[in-house]
Enzyme design. Structure first.
Site, short mmCIF file in Angstrom:
data_model
loop_
_atom_site.label_atom_id
_atom_site.label_comp_id
_atom_site.label_asym_id
_atom_site.label_seq_id
_atom_site.Cartn_x
_atom_site.Cartn_y
_atom_site.Cartn_z
N ASP A 103 0.78 -1.18 0.03
CA ASP A 103 0.05 -0.09 -0.03
C ASP A 103 0.97 1.20 0.00
O ASP A 103 0.26 2.36 -0.04
CB ASP A 103 -0.94 0.03 0.99
CG ASP A 103 -0.54 0.18 2.46
OD1 ASP A 103 0.97 -0.20 2.65
OD2 ASP A 103 -1.24 0.02 3.56
N SER A 104 2.23 1.01 -0.10
CA SER A 104 2.98 2.01 -0.25
C SER A 104 2.69 2.61 -1.47
O SER A 104 3.43 3.73 -1.86
CB SER A 104 4.80 1.84 -0.15
OG SER A 104 4.79 0.54 -0.89
N ASP B 4 -1.13 -6.44 -0.27
CA ASP B 4 -1.13 -5.81 0.82
C ASP B 4 -2.63 -5.54 0.97
O ASP B 4 -3.43 -5.09 0.13
CB ASP B 4 -0.40 -4.24 0.77
CG ASP B 4 0.41 -4.34 2.08
OD1 ASP B 4 0.31 -4.85 3.02
OD2 ASP B 4 1.04 -3.07 2.00
N LYS C 75 -1.01 -9.55 2.82
CA LYS C 75 -0.03 -9.23 4.03
C LYS C 75 -0.98 -8.02 4.79
O LYS C 75 -1.82 -7.46 4.22
CB LYS C 75 1.13 -8.32 3.58
CG LYS C 75 1.88 -7.86 4.52
CD LYS C 75 3.31 -7.23 4.35
CE LYS C 75 3.16 -5.86 3.56
NZ LYS C 75 2.50 -4.60 4.62
N GLU D 194 -1.11 -5.56 8.49
CA GLU D 194 -0.32 -4.84 9.45
C GLU D 194 -0.99 -5.19 10.52
O GLU D 194 -2.15 -5.26 10.86
CB GLU D 194 -0.37 -3.24 8.95
CG GLU D 194 0.68 -3.09 7.83
CD GLU D 194 0.69 -1.47 7.82
OE1 GLU D 194 0.29 -0.78 8.66
OE2 GLU D 194 1.24 -1.04 6.64
N GLU E 46 9.41 -4.01 10.02
CA GLU E 46 9.55 -2.24 9.71
C GLU E 46 10.26 -1.48 10.72
O GLU E 46 9.61 -1.22 11.85
CB GLU E 46 8.32 -1.94 8.91
CG GLU E 46 8.73 -0.60 8.25
CD GLU E 46 7.62 -0.09 7.43
OE1 GLU E 46 6.80 -0.76 7.11
OE2 GLU E 46 7.89 1.02 6.89
O1 KIV Z 1 3.54 -1.07 1.44
C1 KIV Z 1 4.78 -1.36 1.44
O2 KIV Z 1 5.35 -1.21 0.59
C2 KIV Z 1 5.36 -2.38 2.85
C3 KIV Z 1 6.60 -2.55 2.77
C4 KIV Z 1 7.56 -1.38 3.01
C5 KIV Z 1 7.08 -3.72 3.57
O3 KIV Z 1 4.42 -2.67 3.38
#
Ligand code: KIV
Length: 263
Positions: A48-49, A87, A117, A119, A187
């Protein structure tokens, strides 16, 4: 020693047993996915970056489920054989378990990813993760600095410096392993703690800004390629300065058009 490609969660655990490190990179588009497909990088994360590096937001919070689905689908086209992780964006699982499961299954069905993934490791998130794993789908955890909660964490800062926080992070990692995560992103976790967490788990830890004693590393592709002319995170290493190259190429194009050298 030959390195087996990562296809199933078991392969990740076997890698750790063999003490072979894991490399992951984020990706959000077809062309870059094609580059990655030509490397030995083990897995791709559609993080989600993308809210920051693709959409230009100040945080990852505005990212929608549809954004993750869109980007994961186009990355899959460029790298059909890489282990692909999608994510779960902010708000897609935090409100309610049924809603979280529904959104998770939607992403799985529409993207052809091999893992999700999440969080955090609070009771609610652990319950959702456990349900997904029990349903037969792999999940990666993510603790330490969790960008979706950066407001409550007081910004993007190293986690696990104080004793109490160390214990919490260690417990969170163990809980994520016990509900069936095949791997955990650490992280901005204090280096020695990241080492200790890694030693205490059978599943691999993937570090970002957490030192070099984790079982693998992940970086945002824009950081590694120096794409942003204005900002590089402290933890990142710029392997090539694409923003400088790109700006120079664009300036040359402009000059040549105006001097009638091109076409
Ligand atoms: O969203 C993302 O890119 C991430 C990584 C930095 C682990 O969660």
């Amino acid at each position: 020693m030959s390195v087996k490609s990562l296809k199933y969660p078991q392969d990740w655990i076997e890698r750790k047993k063999q003490k072979q490190l894991i490399s992951i990179i984020t990706c959000y588009d077809y062309m870059m996915a094609k580059w990655i497909a030509r490397t030995e990088i083990d897995a791709i994360l559609v993080g989600d970056s993308l809210g920051m590096v693709i959409q230009g937001n100040q945080s990852t919070l505005p990212v929608q489920i549809d954004d993750i689905i869109y980007h994961t689908k186009i990355v899959r086209k460029g790298a059909p054989d890489k282990f692909l992780i999608a994510d779960m964006p902010f708000g897609s699982y935090q409100s309610d378990i049924t809603e979280g499961l529904k959104n998770s299954f939607r992403i799985i069905k529409e993207t052809n990813c091999q893992a999700l993934k999440f969080e955090g490791a609070d009771q609610h998130t652990l319950q959702i993760i456990e349900r997904i794993v029990k349903s037969g789908f792999p999940v990666m955890g993510h603790i330490g600095l969790t960008p979706q909660s950066f407001m409550m964490m007081g910004g993007f800062r190293i986690q696990g410096k104080e004793e109490k926080q160390k214990q919490i992070l260690l417990e969170q990692a163990k809980k994520l392993e016990s509900v069936g995560c095949f791997s955990i992103v650490l992280e901005l976790v204090e280096k020695e703690l990241a080492k200790e967490i890694s030693k205490n788990l059978t599943i691999p830890t993937i570090g970002i800004g957490s030192g070099n004693e984790t079982d693998g590393q992940v970086l945002v592709i824009q950081d590694l390629l120096g794409m942003d002319p204005d900002f590089i995170p402290k933890h990142a290493k710029v392997y090539a300065n694409f923003s400088a190259l790109g700006i120079e190429a664009l300036r040359n194009y402009d000059i040549e058009v105006k001097q009638k050298k091109f076409p």
